[in-house]
Design a protein around this motif. Structure first.
Motif, PDB file in Angstrom:
ATOM      1  N   ALA A 128       0.787  -1.094   0.083  1.00 48.38           N
ATOM      2  CA  ALA A 128      -0.088   0.029  -0.073  1.00 48.38           C
ATOM      3  C   ALA A 128       0.797   1.211   0.114  1.00 48.38           C
ATOM      4  N   ASP A 129       0.356   2.421  -0.679  1.00 48.11           N
ATOM      5  CA  ASP A 129       1.416   3.545  -0.647  1.00 48.11           C
ATOM      6  C   ASP A 129       1.562   3.938   0.592  1.00 48.11           C
ATOM      7  N   SER A 130       0.662   3.766   1.602  1.00 49.04           N
ATOM      8  CA  SER A 130       0.786   4.405   2.879  1.00 49.04           C
ATOM      9  C   SER A 130       1.953   3.826   3.763  1.00 49.04           C
ATOM     10  N   VAL A 131       2.473   2.568   3.227  1.00 50.93           N
ATOM     11  CA  VAL A 131       3.453   1.785   3.952  1.00 50.93           C
ATOM     12  C   VAL A 131       4.744   1.571   3.028  1.00 50.93           C
ATOM     13  N   LYS A 132       4.719   1.975   1.916  1.00 52.43           N
ATOM     14  CA  LYS A 132       5.711   1.757   0.947  1.00 52.43           C
ATOM     15  C   LYS A 132       6.932   2.376   1.504  1.00 52.43           C
ATOM     16  N   GLY A 133       8.159   1.752   1.407  1.00 49.49           N
ATOM     17  CA  GLY A 133       9.381   2.388   2.014  1.00 49.49           C
ATOM     18  C   GLY A 133       9.562   2.046   3.424  1.00 49.49           C
ATOM     19  N   ARG A 134       8.593   2.004   4.145  1.00 46.79           N
ATOM     20  CA  ARG A 134       8.799   1.773   5.674  1.00 46.79           C
ATOM     21  C   ARG A 134       8.345   0.466   6.257  1.00 46.79           C
ATOM     22  N   PHE A 135       7.649  -0.289   5.344  1.00 50.10           N
ATOM     23  CA  PHE A 135       7.298  -1.707   5.821  1.00 50.10           C
ATOM     24  C   PHE A 135       7.899  -2.789   4.786  1.00 50.10           C
ATOM     25  N   THR A 136       8.313  -3.928   5.145  1.00 49.56           N
ATOM     26  CA  THR A 136       8.865  -5.002   4.167  1.00 49.56           C
ATOM     27  C   THR A 136       8.509  -6.440   4.847  1.00 49.56           C
ATOM     28  N   ILE A 137       8.152  -7.021   3.680  1.00 55.80           N
ATOM     29  CA  ILE A 137       7.580  -8.329   4.093  1.00 55.80           C
ATOM     30  C   ILE A 137       8.507  -9.268   3.766  1.00 55.80           C
ATOM     31  N   SER A 138       8.851 -10.322   4.330  1.00 60.06           N
ATOM     32  CA  SER A 138       9.585 -11.475   4.056  1.00 60.06           C
ATOM     33  C   SER A 138       9.207 -12.677   4.485  1.00 60.06           C
ATOM     34  N   VAL A 139       9.888 -13.944   3.824  1.00 59.10           N
ATOM     35  CA  VAL A 139       9.251 -15.248   3.943  1.00 59.10           C
ATOM     36  C   VAL A 139      10.459 -16.106   4.406  1.00 59.10           C
ATOM     37  N   ASP A 140      10.336 -16.844   5.335  1.00 61.63           N
ATOM     38  CA  ASP A 140      11.182 -17.826   5.910  1.00 61.63           C
ATOM     39  C   ASP A 140      10.561 -19.210   5.455  1.00 61.63           C
ATOM     40  N   ASN A 141      11.042 -19.846   4.517  1.00 60.04           N
ATOM     41  CA  ASN A 141      10.159 -21.083   4.023  1.00 60.04           C
ATOM     42  C   ASN A 141      10.509 -22.342   5.014  1.00 60.04           C
ATOM     43  N   ASP A 142      11.745 -22.448   5.611  1.00 60.97           N
ATOM     44  CA  ASP A 142      11.940 -23.252   6.548  1.00 60.97           C
ATOM     45  C   ASP A 142      11.215 -23.348   7.792  1.00 60.97           C
ATOM     46  N   LYS A 143      10.768 -22.048   8.076  1.00 63.36           N
ATOM     47  CA  LYS A 143       9.925 -21.941   9.135  1.00 63.36           C
ATOM     48  C   LYS A 143       8.408 -21.743   8.990  1.00 63.36           C
ATOM     49  N   ASN A 144       8.276 -21.828   7.810  1.00 66.48           N
ATOM     50  CA  ASN A 144       6.664 -21.451   7.282  1.00 66.48           C
ATOM     51  C   ASN A 144       6.084 -20.003   7.857  1.00 66.48           C
ATOM     52  N   VAL A 148       5.994 -15.958   7.494  1.00 65.91           N
ATOM     53  CA  VAL A 148       6.154 -14.587   7.042  1.00 65.91           C
ATOM     54  C   VAL A 148       5.861 -13.368   7.848  1.00 65.91           C
ATOM     55  N   SER A 149       7.026 -12.377   7.750  1.00 58.89           N
ATOM     56  CA  SER A 149       7.233 -11.490   8.512  1.00 58.89           C
ATOM     57  C   SER A 149       7.057 -10.348   8.182  1.00 58.89           C
ATOM     58  N   LEU A 150       6.558  -9.209   8.764  1.00 59.24           N
ATOM     59  CA  LEU A 150       6.566  -7.878   8.341  1.00 59.24           C
ATOM     60  C   LEU A 150       7.370  -6.874   9.459  1.00 59.24           C
ATOM     61  N   GLN A 151       8.365  -6.421   8.667  1.00 62.75           N
ATOM     62  CA  GLN A 151       9.361  -5.612   9.508  1.00 62.75           C
ATOM     63  C   GLN A 151       8.659  -4.280   9.240  1.00 62.75           C
TER      64      GLN A 151
END
Length: 126
Positions: free
Chosen positions: A61-77, A79-82
């Protein structure tokens, strides 16, 4: 059916950071889309970010672009949101959501998802 459990919410000061996690169980393939949504009191549920679990670019979303980052850890199933540079307007209950990949679906719409976590509260305040 995928089951989702969020964690990591809490209180942060403006300009601070928090990291949310979403553990997915019952997933039988990589062809899932994971999304994060949020809902502030008195407001509708709002799209934050979506990502194809098997790879590709995230949609923010434009409101979070550049501030929030999503990432995936497949080994642990997981999904994180920094979330960095938090603002008071980021205060909301944050939900992760999942749905099997379906070409043509609008993953910015909450109705596109069929599995939801219980939500975790994020409060940004001084």
């Amino acid at each position: 059916q995928v089951q989702l459990v969020e964690s990591g919410g809490g209180l942060a000061q403006p300009g601070g950071s928090l990291r949310l996690s979403c553990v997915a169980s019952g997933r039988t393939s990589a062809n899932y889309v994971l999304g994060w949504f949020r809902q502030a009191p008195g407001k509708e549920r709002e799209f934050v970010v979506a990502l194809n679990w098997s790879g590709g670019s995230a949609l923010y979303a434009d409101s979070v672009k550049g501030r929030f980052t999503i990432s995936v850890d497949n080994d642990k199933n997981t999904v994180s949101l920094q979330m960095n540079s938090l603002k008071p307007e980021d205060t909301a209950v944050y939900y992760c959501a999942a749905v099997g990949l379906s070409y043509g679906a609008n993953y910015q719409e909450s109705a596109a998802y069929d599995a939801w976590g219980q939500g975790t509260q994020v409060t940004v305040s001084s």
